[in-house]
Design a protein around this motif. Structure first.
Motif, PDB file in Angstrom:
ATOM      1  N   ALA A  36     -52.318  25.316 -40.475  1.00 33.35           N
ATOM      2  CA  ALA A  36     -53.691  25.833 -40.448  1.00 33.35           C
ATOM      3  C   ALA A  36     -54.456  25.406 -39.195  1.00 33.35           C
ATOM      4  CB  ALA A  36     -54.447  25.382 -41.697  1.00 33.35           C
ATOM      5  N   THR A  37     -53.902  24.474 -38.413  1.00 29.23           N
ATOM      6  CA  THR A  37     -54.550  24.109 -37.147  1.00 29.23           C
ATOM      7  C   THR A  37     -54.423  25.228 -36.124  1.00 29.23           C
ATOM      8  OG1 THR A  37     -52.587  23.079 -36.131  1.00 29.23           O
ATOM      9  CG2 THR A  37     -53.981  21.675 -37.551  1.00 29.23           C
ATOM     10  N   HIS A  38     -53.399  26.074 -36.287  1.00 31.26           N
ATOM     11  CA  HIS A  38     -53.104  27.142 -35.328  1.00 31.26           C
ATOM     12  C   HIS A  38     -52.935  26.575 -33.911  1.00 31.26           C
ATOM     13  CE1 HIS A  38     -53.792  30.413 -38.225  1.00 31.26           C
ATOM     14  NE2 HIS A  38     -54.732  29.616 -38.715  1.00 31.26           N
ATOM     15  N   ASN A  39     -52.390  25.353 -33.869  1.00 36.62           N
ATOM     16  CA  ASN A  39     -52.083  24.686 -32.607  1.00 36.62           C
ATOM     17  C   ASN A  39     -50.569  24.584 -32.505  1.00 36.62           C
ATOM     18  OD1 ASN A  39     -51.327  22.364 -30.901  1.00 36.62           O
ATOM     19  ND2 ASN A  39     -53.522  22.083 -30.634  1.00 36.62           N
ATOM     20  N   GLU A  40     -49.984  25.365 -31.604  1.00 42.18           N
ATOM     21  CA  GLU A  40     -48.529  25.465 -31.532  1.00 42.18           C
ATOM     22  C   GLU A  40     -47.876  24.113 -31.269  1.00 42.18           C
ATOM     23  OE1 GLU A  40     -45.348  28.541 -29.500  1.00 42.18           O
ATOM     24  OE2 GLU A  40     -47.095  27.918 -28.321  1.00 42.18           O
ATOM     25  N   ALA A  41     -48.467  23.304 -30.393  1.00 45.76           N
ATOM     26  CA  ALA A  41     -47.895  21.998 -30.075  1.00 45.76           C
ATOM     27  C   ALA A  41     -47.917  21.085 -31.295  1.00 45.76           C
ATOM     28  CB  ALA A  41     -48.655  21.358 -28.914  1.00 45.76           C
ATOM     29  N   LEU A  42     -49.025  21.119 -32.031  1.00 45.98           N
ATOM     30  CA  LEU A  42     -49.136  20.281 -33.222  1.00 45.98           C
ATOM     31  C   LEU A  42     -48.208  20.763 -34.324  1.00 45.98           C
ATOM     32  CD1 LEU A  42     -50.640  17.800 -34.198  1.00 45.98           C
ATOM     33  CD2 LEU A  42     -52.488  19.279 -35.003  1.00 45.98           C
ATOM     34  N   VAL A  43     -48.108  22.061 -34.483  1.00 51.39           N
ATOM     35  CA  VAL A  43     -47.218  22.614 -35.507  1.00 51.39           C
ATOM     36  C   VAL A  43     -45.771  22.223 -35.232  1.00 51.39           C
ATOM     37  CG1 VAL A  43     -46.294  24.762 -36.478  1.00 51.39           C
ATOM     38  CG2 VAL A  43     -48.758  24.519 -36.116  1.00 51.39           C
ATOM     39  N   SER A  44     -45.413  22.069 -33.945  1.00 49.52           N
ATOM     40  CA  SER A  44     -44.037  21.687 -33.605  1.00 49.52           C
ATOM     41  C   SER A  44     -43.694  20.290 -34.122  1.00 49.52           C
ATOM     42  CB  SER A  44     -43.824  21.743 -32.089  1.00 49.52           C
ATOM     43  OG  SER A  44     -44.522  20.696 -31.438  1.00 49.52           O
ATOM     44  N   LEU A  45     -44.715  19.472 -34.417  1.00 54.83           N
ATOM     45  CA  LEU A  45     -44.485  18.137 -34.965  1.00 54.83           C
ATOM     46  C   LEU A  45     -44.395  18.139 -36.487  1.00 54.83           C
ATOM     47  CD1 LEU A  45     -46.969  15.983 -32.838  1.00 54.83           C
ATOM     48  CD2 LEU A  45     -44.481  16.084 -32.614  1.00 54.83           C
ATOM     49  N   SER A  46     -44.609  19.291 -37.100  1.00 58.71           N
ATOM     50  CA  SER A  46     -44.695  19.348 -38.557  1.00 58.71           C
ATOM     51  C   SER A  46     -43.437  18.847 -39.242  1.00 58.71           C
ATOM     52  CB  SER A  46     -44.992  20.782 -39.003  1.00 58.71           C
ATOM     53  OG  SER A  46     -45.022  20.879 -40.411  1.00 58.71           O
ATOM     54  N   THR A  47     -42.269  19.223 -38.734  1.00 58.08           N
ATOM     55  CA  THR A  47     -41.016  18.797 -39.363  1.00 58.08           C
ATOM     56  C   THR A  47     -40.859  17.288 -39.298  1.00 58.08           C
ATOM     57  OG1 THR A  47     -39.948  20.898 -38.824  1.00 58.08           O
ATOM     58  CG2 THR A  47     -38.512  19.049 -39.351  1.00 58.08           C
ATOM     59  N   SER A  48     -41.188  16.708 -38.145  1.00 65.67           N
ATOM     60  CA  SER A  48     -41.078  15.251 -37.992  1.00 65.67           C
ATOM     61  C   SER A  48     -42.084  14.529 -38.879  1.00 65.67           C
ATOM     62  CB  SER A  48     -41.293  14.855 -36.528  1.00 65.67           C
ATOM     63  OG  SER A  48     -40.271  15.381 -35.707  1.00 65.67           O
ATOM     64  N   ILE A  49     -43.315  15.028 -38.925  1.00 66.86           N
ATOM     65  CA  ILE A  49     -44.328  14.413 -39.785  1.00 66.86           C
ATOM     66  C   ILE A  49     -43.904  14.518 -41.249  1.00 66.86           C
ATOM     67  CG2 ILE A  49     -46.699  14.629 -40.648  1.00 66.86           C
ATOM     68  CD1 ILE A  49     -47.488  15.487 -37.785  1.00 66.86           C
ATOM     69  N   GLY A  50     -43.377  15.680 -41.623  1.00 63.90           N
ATOM     70  CA  GLY A  50     -42.899  15.863 -42.992  1.00 63.90           C
ATOM     71  C   GLY A  50     -41.776  14.905 -43.335  1.00 63.90           C
ATOM     72  N   ALA A  51     -40.846  14.716 -42.391  1.00 63.77           N
ATOM     73  CA  ALA A  51     -39.745  13.785 -42.630  1.00 63.77           C
ATOM     74  C   ALA A  51     -40.264  12.358 -42.772  1.00 63.77           C
ATOM     75  CB  ALA A  51     -38.729  13.866 -41.488  1.00 63.77           C
ATOM     76  N   ALA A  52     -41.238  11.988 -41.939  1.00 61.62           N
ATOM     77  CA  ALA A  52     -41.815  10.644 -42.030  1.00 61.62           C
ATOM     78  C   ALA A  52     -42.470  10.434 -43.387  1.00 61.62           C
ATOM     79  CB  ALA A  52     -42.840  10.438 -40.914  1.00 61.62           C
ATOM     80  N   ILE A  53     -43.173  11.448 -43.872  1.00 59.03           N
ATOM     81  CA  ILE A  53     -43.829  11.345 -45.179  1.00 59.03           C
ATOM     82  C   ILE A  53     -42.776  11.252 -46.291  1.00 59.03           C
ATOM     83  CG2 ILE A  53     -45.279  12.569 -46.853  1.00 59.03           C
ATOM     84  CD1 ILE A  53     -46.738  13.804 -44.392  1.00 59.03           C
ATOM     85  N   THR A  54     -41.758  12.105 -46.204  1.00 60.17           N
ATOM     86  CA  THR A  54     -40.708  12.127 -47.235  1.00 60.17           C
ATOM     87  C   THR A  54     -40.023  10.776 -47.361  1.00 60.17           C
ATOM     88  OG1 THR A  54     -40.268  14.490 -46.982  1.00 60.17           O
ATOM     89  CG2 THR A  54     -38.496  13.141 -47.879  1.00 60.17           C
ATOM     90  N   TRP A  55     -39.545  10.257 -46.227  1.00 62.23           N
ATOM     91  CA  TRP A  55     -38.760   9.024 -46.280  1.00 62.23           C
ATOM     92  C   TRP A  55     -39.612   7.812 -46.603  1.00 62.23           C
ATOM     93  CZ3 TRP A  55     -33.939   9.465 -47.194  1.00 62.23           C
ATOM     94  CH2 TRP A  55     -33.229  10.574 -46.717  1.00 62.23           C
ATOM     95  N   SER A  56     -40.849   7.756 -46.103  1.00 59.68           N
ATOM     96  CA  SER A  56     -41.700   6.615 -46.432  1.00 59.68           C
ATOM     97  C   SER A  56     -42.093   6.648 -47.908  1.00 59.68           C
ATOM     98  CB  SER A  56     -42.937   6.577 -45.527  1.00 59.68           C
ATOM     99  OG  SER A  56     -43.727   7.745 -45.678  1.00 59.68           O
ATOM    100  N   THR A  57     -42.283   7.853 -48.463  1.00 57.47           N
ATOM    101  CA  THR A  57     -42.618   7.955 -49.894  1.00 57.47           C
ATOM    102  C   THR A  57     -41.461   7.481 -50.758  1.00 57.47           C
ATOM    103  OG1 THR A  57     -44.122   9.818 -49.492  1.00 57.47           O
ATOM    104  CG2 THR A  57     -43.319   9.529 -51.739  1.00 57.47           C
TER     105      THR A  57
END
Length: 258
Positions: free
Chosen positions: A185-206
């Motif tokens: 929803a940021t509609h920021n292509e550079a930030l969206v490219s980090l989504s998979t990494s951020i998601g993985a960080a959230i998944t594994w830390s949880t």
């Protein structure tokens, strides 16, 4: 040996069984499962400092003979690790473990392997510092730019998170989908490219902070506050709520390490 999932769904304590007599084929007849399992095994050994940076890994002849796998499976496993920056191969010099500064730490597989080896507190703090840099700003942008469809996607993720809880795979998937929809929803292509990494960080830390005990508190109210601020298009509140959410998640993770 702990029973944990490997990349591709192979169980760690089934690893030798999948190698034995398998040639190029994994337990399900797939060569991808076999070299993926071997890449996982080597990566975890590297992260445990069994093969410290600068050391030479066992040769393909030595390891393929020991594990009864083909040399082509070994070479493919090494290619996987090389693509993640963990090793480099040179003719006649063998395959050397690279310095940690060259590893692609944000690669989802590498993050998963890191959390299998009891990561250091410094690593945990660094990961959450990255989240604090990106996610509050992302929440603010999402409050400005979100569409109705993205609000619906966030709400759907939260509903599944609330229904199943973060103690389940379905609940964790809802959590990741919420964060992914928010970043999108940021509609920021550079930030969206980090989504998979951020998601993985959230998944594994949880998963990591629940490895011994249940979560010490319910994180749903924190997520709902972020969501409500984005719906209201309150940029400052969205940023503040997301920063609070990430800081409390860090506190939970540090307590689980104690």
């Amino acid at each position: 040996m702990d029973r944990r999932w490997l990349a591709g769904g192979v169980m760690m304590d089934d690893l030798n069984d999948s190698f034995a007599g398998a040639g190029d084929m994994g337990a399900d007849g797939s060569p991808e499962r076999l070299h993926g399992a071997l890449a996982h095994r080597l990566a975890v050994d590297i992260l445990k400092n069994i093969h410290p940076p600068g050391t030479i890994l066992p040769s393909e002849i030595e390891l393929s003979g020991t594990l009864n796998i083909s040399r082509s499976a070994y070479r493919e496993a090494i290619r996987i690790l090389a693509a993640k920056g963990m090793v480099e191969s040179r003719p006649k010099a063998g395959t050397r473990v690279t310095q940690r500064s060259r590893w692609n730490i944000l690669d989802p597989d590498v993050l998963g392997w890191m959390f299998e080896t009891e990561p250091s507190e410094d690593f945990i703090k660094g990961l959450f510092e990255l989240r604090l840099i990106t996610e509050p700003a992302g929440a603010g942008l999402a409050a400005l730019r979100r569409t109705d469809a993205q609000i619906k996607d966030m709400a759907d993720g939260l509903e599944r998170m609330a229904k199943y809880s973060l103690a389940t795979e379905a609940g964790r998937k809802g959590d990741i989908d919420f964060h992914h929809a928010l970043i999108t929803a940021t509609h920021n292509e550079a930030l969206v490219s980090l989504s998979t990494s951020i998601g993985a960080a959230i998944t594994w830390s949880t998963r990591f902070k629940q490895r011994r005990n249940a979560l010490p508190r319910d994180p749903m109210p924190d997520h709902i506050k972020v969501f409500d601020a984005i719906v209201a298009q309150d940029v400052g509140l969205a940023r503040w709520c997301m920063e609070s959410l990430v800081r409390m998640a860090l506190d939970d993770t540090q307590r689980s390490m104690d």
